[in-house]
Write a protein that holds these residues in place. Sequence first.
Motif, short mmCIF file in Angstrom:
data_model
loop_
_atom_site.label_atom_id
_atom_site.label_comp_id
_atom_site.label_asym_id
_atom_site.label_seq_id
_atom_site.Cartn_x
_atom_site.Cartn_y
_atom_site.Cartn_z
N SER A 137 31.19 46.26 26.83
CA SER A 137 31.84 46.67 27.94
C SER A 137 33.11 47.59 27.43
CB SER A 137 32.27 45.34 28.43
OG SER A 137 31.24 44.46 29.01
N ALA A 168 29.42 46.01 31.14
CA ALA A 168 30.33 46.35 32.33
C ALA A 168 31.19 47.66 32.03
CB ALA A 168 31.37 45.06 32.57
N GLU A 222 34.58 49.23 33.95
CA GLU A 222 35.64 49.03 34.81
C GLU A 222 36.85 50.15 34.46
OE1 GLU A 222 37.07 45.09 35.35
OE2 GLU A 222 34.97 44.25 35.18
N LEU A 262 34.89 44.05 44.81
CA LEU A 262 33.82 43.20 44.15
C LEU A 262 32.69 44.09 43.84
CD1 LEU A 262 34.13 39.87 45.71
CD2 LEU A 262 35.51 40.79 43.77
N THR A 263 32.65 45.50 44.27
CA THR A 263 31.54 46.29 43.61
C THR A 263 31.54 46.44 42.32
OG1 THR A 263 31.52 47.64 45.67
CG2 THR A 263 30.53 48.74 44.06
N THR A 264 30.20 46.01 41.58
CA THR A 264 30.09 46.21 39.91
C THR A 264 29.89 47.55 39.65
OG1 THR A 264 27.78 45.73 40.38
CG2 THR A 264 29.26 43.71 40.28
#
Length: 401
Positions: A138, A160, A162, A189-191
């Motif tokens: 991530s 992930a 971000e 909360l969109t991944t």
Amino acid sequence: DVYKRQTVDFVADAISVVATPGDGLPGSVEILANEIQELAKGSLLLGGVRRVSDTGAPQIDILTNTVLFSADAKVEGAEIIVTATDKIEIDDDVSIETAGARRDSSANYTVKGDGAIVASSVGGLNISRSEFDSLAGSVVTSAGSRFATTGTLVVDATNALEFQSQLDVTGASVRFAGDTISIGDAPPLTTGLVLTGELIADLNKANELILNSRNSLNLFGNQSLDINLLQIDAASLMGNLSPGDVFALSADRLILRNSGSFVAGVNPRVGRLDISSDELVLSGGEFSIDGFENIEIDSPSIIWTRDSVVNVNADAAEFTTNLISSPKQSKRLELIVDGDAKFLSNASGEANFDSGVGSEFSLLAEAVEFGANIHLPSGVARFETLTGEIDLSNATIDLSG
């Protein structure tokens, strides 16, 4: 060549780059940020080791679990590559900048397995992946952090991703890779990676943007992305628009491909997708354009360099182009439009390339109005409709040669 300049590889179970001693992860090896510049005069790799693979290609083996850039760390160098098997984290007020004379040469690496990669260089930097399953690896960056380069920035996560950092990438090449990438005003909360308005504005200053979304590339709201070279590698361009919305993709050269598995789209058809480019290149695989009521594509030339299947799911798709052809030999383009397909021949600009021999173009739609030019020496052009007519009265189709 990466092996002809100074390289430093640094590995530990966990690494923290800190402005102040003691700010790192418990049990990690700390590196003071102000020491990075000396280590990264050539190329600094944190979290892995470089070696020559069995095929003779440069490879990075990721060996560090976690890498943290703690708050207020300011690092600078010519080339900084960061890898971790589990997570790379960039805290608030971190600055990572690659500066100095631009290198004309590129470093090319392969990476096997899961892992996170953040890399920046004053020159070219290509990192390709294989044999990963997206269970770990991530990248998380904070909104107060910053990346700056005029060379190359690579952010690649097998899990992930971000990314909220500010970017100073005027004239640079920027490459994002993740399981899912979204552009625009995605809901909370969109991944996956979400490129929002401010980040889009930063990216519009880059020379090249490469987006590798291992699932779909999701497009939200009224947005405009305008890049010199835009390359998209995804299973689909998926619209998520409201009535009246227009999402615009513009590039001097736009490359669409899908190097992964094909996933059919299911979104309602709303809004319009506008694609404008001097050259639209279809570069292999099967992918779809879904979730739009109308699609308008304006490009002087539409070409394919590998066998490609494009599924266009819209009520109406309009293509404005001077030439449809392939510069390669014996390559196939299959265009399937779940709606009406209209081709016009009044795009601005000119196509400039030599067509290959023996390539094929096929078009299937509800109805076809075709007024563009096709040039496929010793090739094949096929047209088929499900319910409507085929109108080729204004077409120029040259299969001679």
